[in-house]
Design a protein around this motif. Sequence first.
Motif, PDB file in Angstrom:
ATOM      1  N   ASP A  42       0.824  -1.214   0.000  1.00 47.83           N
ATOM      2  CA  ASP A  42       0.000   0.000   0.000  1.00 47.83           C
ATOM      3  C   ASP A  42       0.856   1.260   0.000  1.00 47.83           C
ATOM      4  O   ASP A  42       0.572   2.223  -0.726  1.00 47.83           O
ATOM      5  CB  ASP A  42      -0.946   0.014   1.196  1.00 47.83           C
ATOM      6  CG  ASP A  42      -2.070  -0.989   1.075  1.00 47.83           C
ATOM      7  OD1 ASP A  42      -2.315  -1.507  -0.040  1.00 47.83           O
ATOM      8  OD2 ASP A  42      -2.716  -1.274   2.121  1.00 47.83           O
ATOM      9  N   LYS A  45       2.404   1.680  -3.445  1.00 48.83           N
ATOM     10  CA  LYS A  45       1.370   2.088  -4.407  1.00 48.83           C
ATOM     11  C   LYS A  45       1.010   3.555  -4.206  1.00 48.83           C
ATOM     12  O   LYS A  45       0.972   4.338  -5.163  1.00 48.83           O
ATOM     13  CB  LYS A  45       0.131   1.219  -4.236  1.00 48.83           C
ATOM     14  CG  LYS A  45      -1.003   1.614  -5.156  1.00 48.83           C
ATOM     15  CD  LYS A  45      -2.241   0.772  -4.911  1.00 48.83           C
ATOM     16  CE  LYS A  45      -3.383   1.259  -5.794  1.00 48.83           C
ATOM     17  NZ  LYS A  45      -4.637   0.598  -5.461  1.00 48.83           N
ATOM     18  N   ASP A  46       0.734   3.938  -2.964  1.00 49.80           N
ATOM     19  CA  ASP A  46       0.284   5.298  -2.672  1.00 49.80           C
ATOM     20  C   ASP A  46       1.367   6.342  -2.932  1.00 49.80           C
ATOM     21  O   ASP A  46       1.091   7.397  -3.504  1.00 49.80           O
ATOM     22  CB  ASP A  46      -0.176   5.410  -1.211  1.00 49.80           C
ATOM     23  CG  ASP A  46      -1.429   4.597  -0.932  1.00 49.80           C
ATOM     24  OD1 ASP A  46      -2.119   4.183  -1.889  1.00 49.80           O
ATOM     25  OD2 ASP A  46      -1.709   4.350   0.271  1.00 49.80           O
TER      26      ASP A  46
END
Length: 96
Positions: A42, A45-46
Amino acid sequence: MSFQAYLDAIEDKTGKTPRALVDEAEQRGYRTAGVKAGVIVDWLKDDYGLGRGHAMALVHVIKNGSKISAKHVGSAGSHRDATDTLWLDGKATRPT
C-alpha cells in the motif's frame, strides 16, 4: 522478467534505487517482523504508484535482503537472474 529486472523497473518508475527504498522502509519501521506485506504494498502504491508485482519484489528485498534462491539463477528462461545476489545500488553503478 527477472528479479533484477523488477528492481531496475522500480528504479525507473520511482527515481530511487532499491537500496534507497529499503532504507525508507526501515525508517518507517517496515523491516520489523510482523509488518504485513500489504502494508508495504500500500505504501509503495500510494507514494510511488507501483503495482502489486513490482511492490512484492521490493517487499521480498525489504524482508529478506538482497539474496535470492539459487533456483532463480541460470541462463534459461526470461525469469532467470545471473546471480543469487541482487544489485540494490542502481543500474548505473551495477558491475558488468
